[in-house]
Motif scaffolding. Sequence first.
Motif, PDB file in Angstrom:
ATOM      1  N   GLY A  80       0.844  -1.199   0.000  1.00 33.09           N
ATOM      2  CA  GLY A  80       0.000   0.000   0.000  1.00 33.09           C
ATOM      3  C   GLY A  80       0.877   1.245   0.000  1.00 33.09           C
ATOM      4  N   THR A  81       1.811   1.263  -0.938  1.00 37.74           N
ATOM      5  CA  THR A  81       2.852   2.305  -0.954  1.00 37.74           C
ATOM      6  C   THR A  81       2.325   3.686  -1.349  1.00 37.74           C
ATOM      7  N   GLY A  82       1.185   3.755  -2.056  1.00 41.17           N
ATOM      8  CA  GLY A  82       0.608   5.048  -2.439  1.00 41.17           C
ATOM      9  C   GLY A  82       1.573   5.846  -3.289  1.00 41.17           C
ATOM     10  N   GLY A  84       4.570   6.239  -2.654  1.00 42.92           N
ATOM     11  CA  GLY A  84       5.937   5.701  -2.506  1.00 42.92           C
ATOM     12  C   GLY A  84       6.492   5.704  -1.100  1.00 42.92           C
ATOM     13  N   PHE A  85       5.623   5.869  -0.100  1.00 44.15           N
ATOM     14  CA  PHE A  85       6.105   5.963   1.289  1.00 44.15           C
ATOM     15  C   PHE A  85       5.751   4.732   2.095  1.00 44.15           C
ATOM     16  N   PRO A  86       6.718   4.172   2.795  1.00 39.63           N
ATOM     17  CA  PRO A  86       8.095   4.624   2.985  1.00 39.63           C
ATOM     18  C   PRO A  86       9.109   4.055   1.988  1.00 39.63           C
ATOM     19  N   LEU A 101       7.311  -2.318  -4.793  1.00 38.34           N
ATOM     20  CA  LEU A 101       6.258  -1.377  -4.388  1.00 38.34           C
ATOM     21  C   LEU A 101       4.921  -1.949  -4.840  1.00 38.34           C
ATOM     22  N   LEU A 102       4.017  -2.142  -3.877  1.00 41.37           N
ATOM     23  CA  LEU A 102       2.716  -2.752  -4.214  1.00 41.37           C
ATOM     24  C   LEU A 102       1.588  -1.794  -3.861  1.00 41.37           C
ATOM     25  N   ASP A 103       0.670  -1.602  -4.813  1.00 37.81           N
ATOM     26  CA  ASP A 103      -0.514  -0.787  -4.514  1.00 37.81           C
ATOM     27  C   ASP A 103      -1.662  -1.236  -5.410  1.00 37.81           C
ATOM     28  N   SER A 104      -2.877  -1.071  -4.876  1.00 38.46           N
ATOM     29  CA  SER A 104      -4.043  -1.518  -5.641  1.00 38.46           C
ATOM     30  C   SER A 104      -4.504  -0.483  -6.663  1.00 38.46           C
ATOM     31  N   LEU A 105      -3.922   0.702  -6.652  1.00 37.20           N
ATOM     32  CA  LEU A 105      -4.329   1.739  -7.625  1.00 37.20           C
ATOM     33  C   LEU A 105      -3.279   1.894  -8.728  1.00 37.20           C
ATOM     34  N   ASN A 106      -3.677   1.577  -9.954  1.00 38.39           N
ATOM     35  CA  ASN A 106      -2.711   1.580 -11.049  1.00 38.39           C
ATOM     36  C   ASN A 106      -2.149   2.964 -11.358  1.00 38.39           C
ATOM     37  N   HIS A 128       0.943  -3.978  -9.316  1.00 38.62           N
ATOM     38  CA  HIS A 128      -0.392  -3.407  -9.217  1.00 38.62           C
ATOM     39  C   HIS A 128      -1.347  -4.513  -8.775  1.00 38.62           C
ATOM     40  N   GLY A 129      -1.908  -4.372  -7.582  1.00 33.00           N
ATOM     41  CA  GLY A 129      -2.858  -5.380  -7.123  1.00 33.00           C
ATOM     42  C   GLY A 129      -3.089  -5.275  -5.631  1.00 33.00           C
ATOM     43  N   ARG A 130      -3.936  -6.167  -5.135  1.00 31.20           N
ATOM     44  CA  ARG A 130      -4.258  -6.152  -3.706  1.00 31.20           C
ATOM     45  C   ARG A 130      -3.312  -7.073  -2.946  1.00 31.20           C
ATOM     46  N   ALA A 131      -2.955  -6.653  -1.754  1.00 26.15           N
ATOM     47  CA  ALA A 131      -2.090  -7.475  -0.909  1.00 26.15           C
ATOM     48  C   ALA A 131      -2.744  -8.829  -0.622  1.00 26.15           C
ATOM     49  N   GLU A 132      -4.081  -8.853  -0.527  1.00 24.66           N
ATOM     50  CA  GLU A 132      -4.796 -10.109  -0.242  1.00 24.66           C
ATOM     51  C   GLU A 132      -4.499 -11.152  -1.325  1.00 24.66           C
ATOM     52  N   ASP A 133      -4.383 -10.689  -2.580  1.00 37.38           N
ATOM     53  CA  ASP A 133      -4.137 -11.615  -3.686  1.00 37.38           C
ATOM     54  C   ASP A 133      -2.649 -11.972  -3.795  1.00 37.38           C
ATOM     55  N   ARG A 150       2.797   2.024   5.756  1.00 40.84           N
ATOM     56  CA  ARG A 150       2.406   3.211   6.509  1.00 40.84           C
ATOM     57  C   ARG A 150       1.020   3.621   6.050  1.00 40.84           C
ATOM     58  N   ALA A 151       0.133   3.864   7.032  1.00 35.55           N
ATOM     59  CA  ALA A 151      -1.189   4.431   6.751  1.00 35.55           C
ATOM     60  C   ALA A 151      -2.020   3.600   5.783  1.00 35.55           C
ATOM     61  N   VAL A 152      -2.068   2.298   6.003  1.00 40.76           N
ATOM     62  CA  VAL A 152      -2.821   1.444   5.083  1.00 40.76           C
ATOM     63  C   VAL A 152      -4.060   0.846   5.747  1.00 40.76           C
ATOM     64  N   ALA A 153      -3.939   0.387   6.993  1.00 39.55           N
ATOM     65  CA  ALA A 153      -5.085  -0.235   7.673  1.00 39.55           C
ATOM     66  C   ALA A 153      -4.780  -0.327   9.166  1.00 39.55           C
ATOM     67  N   GLU A 160      -2.337  -9.183   8.827  1.00 39.64           N
ATOM     68  CA  GLU A 160      -2.771 -10.252   7.913  1.00 39.64           C
ATOM     69  C   GLU A 160      -2.362  -9.937   6.468  1.00 39.64           C
ATOM     70  N   LEU A 161      -2.355  -8.653   6.105  1.00 43.87           N
ATOM     71  CA  LEU A 161      -1.964  -8.266   4.741  1.00 43.87           C
ATOM     72  C   LEU A 161      -0.458  -8.408   4.522  1.00 43.87           C
ATOM     73  N   CYS A 162       0.323  -8.109   5.542  1.00 43.17           N
ATOM     74  CA  CYS A 162       1.775  -7.972   5.339  1.00 43.17           C
ATOM     75  C   CYS A 162       2.601  -9.194   5.724  1.00 43.17           C
TER      76      CYS A 162
HETATM   77  N1  SAM Z   1       1.825   4.267   2.349  1.00 44.37           N
HETATM   78  C1  SAM Z   1       1.502   5.532   1.724  1.00 44.37           C
HETATM   79  C2  SAM Z   1       1.762   6.687   2.664  1.00 44.37           C
HETATM   80  O1  SAM Z   1       2.059   6.452   3.832  1.00 44.37           O
HETATM   81  O2  SAM Z   1       1.687   7.841   2.221  1.00 44.37           O
HETATM   82  C3  SAM Z   1       0.063   5.546   1.198  1.00 44.37           C
HETATM   83  C4  SAM Z   1      -1.004   5.577   2.225  1.00 44.37           C
HETATM   84  S1  SAM Z   1      -2.609   5.634   1.504  1.00 44.37           S
HETATM   85  C5  SAM Z   1      -3.543   6.293   2.788  1.00 44.37           C
HETATM   86  C6  SAM Z   1      -3.075   3.919   1.470  1.00 44.37           C
HETATM   87  C7  SAM Z   1      -2.639   3.219   0.181  1.00 44.37           C
HETATM   88  O3  SAM Z   1      -2.801   1.827   0.366  1.00 44.37           O
HETATM   89  C8  SAM Z   1      -3.439   3.626  -1.029  1.00 44.37           C
HETATM   90  O4  SAM Z   1      -2.566   3.977  -2.074  1.00 44.37           O
HETATM   91  C9  SAM Z   1      -4.256   2.382  -1.375  1.00 44.37           C
HETATM   92  O5  SAM Z   1      -4.465   2.236  -2.756  1.00 44.37           O
HETATM   93  C10 SAM Z   1      -3.382   1.272  -0.809  1.00 44.37           C
HETATM   94  N2  SAM Z   1      -4.089   0.069  -0.347  1.00 44.37           N
HETATM   95  C11 SAM Z   1      -5.080   0.005   0.591  1.00 44.37           C
HETATM   96  N3  SAM Z   1      -5.459  -1.282   0.793  1.00 44.37           N
HETATM   97  C12 SAM Z   1      -4.687  -2.045  -0.039  1.00 44.37           C
HETATM   98  C13 SAM Z   1      -4.615  -3.451  -0.302  1.00 44.37           C
HETATM   99  N4  SAM Z   1      -5.410  -4.309   0.334  1.00 44.37           N
HETATM  100  N5  SAM Z   1      -3.708  -3.893  -1.190  1.00 44.37           N
HETATM  101  C14 SAM Z   1      -2.902  -3.005  -1.839  1.00 44.37           C
HETATM  102  N6  SAM Z   1      -2.941  -1.676  -1.651  1.00 44.37           N
HETATM  103  C15 SAM Z   1      -3.815  -1.188  -0.760  1.00 44.37           C
END
Ligand code: SAM
Length: 240
Positions: A80-82, A84-86, A101-106, A128-133, A150-153, A160-162
């Motif tokens: 969930g790097t968004g 690119g952080f961290p 770097l993994l994120d669900s938003l292309n 590009h994809g969900r951590a669950e998959d 950081r800041a994902v859930a 469970e995701l990581c």
């Molecule tokens: N880690 C970055 C930061 O600290 O600035 C981004 C935080 S942003 C609030 C959360 C990011 O996690 C979003 O880019 C979202 O697309 C991604 N994300 C949320 N749930 C996800 C999942 N299950 N698998 C992959 N990416 C996920």
Amino acid sequence: MSRENIELLENGLKNFNIDVNDTMLEKFEKYREILVEYNKNMNLTGITEQREVYIKHFLDSVAIFKDGYIMDGLSVIDVGTGAGFPGIPYKICNPTIKLTLLDSLNKRINFLKEVCTNIGFDDVEFVHGRAEDFGQNEDFREKFDIATARAVANLPVLLELCIPFVKVGGFFICLKGPNAENEVEEAKNAMDVLDVKLVENIEVSLPDEELKHRILVFKKIKETPGKYPRKAGKLSKKPL
Ligand code: SAM
């Protein structure tokens, strides 16, 4: 570009035991410029002012360097790097790491490709994809020395995701706000089920920031049971 801000970044990095050089500072500034430019048309961050980006994105991302976890050559996945952080700041401070770097938003993945091309990283892997998959994909499962987020859930969901990405004996480095203690309490069951141990709970002070951030480091003790991570809906509706 303000000399004062550059010095703030330089001193902040040194404070985290990072061996700062001019190339590193140039890469950070180039990254900020691209972030601000793309942010005009994309929702990447609410933070764009130079001093704030340096503190809240760059220094916040790399505080863990003080504790020596990001060692040369390690494989690191940022979940969930968004923007690119961290992950990208880790790579700027230690270019020898193998970064994924993994994120669900292309759209965000395309932005990250642009950043890495511009700051000269040609060995970063983009997913590009969900951590669950991907946590259930054998090319990714238990393949990384370190997972970070950081800041994902909330912590029970995040574990469970990581954790499935991490090799046995590896670490999950989790960047949290001041409320981390409560989340640790809520995550006791997830820690048991996923066989991880909290080995560090580090307080982080950042310039201009009154509230202390926290870094939680979890060590993976055993292989993750095959049913985890569960599918997206189930995982967040019924956290461990
Ligand atoms: N880690 C970055 C930061 O600290 O600035 C981004 C935080 S942003 C609030 C959360 C990011 O996690 C979003 O880019 C979202 O697309 C991604 N994300 C949320 N749930 C996800 C999942 N299950 N698998 C992959 N990416 C996920």
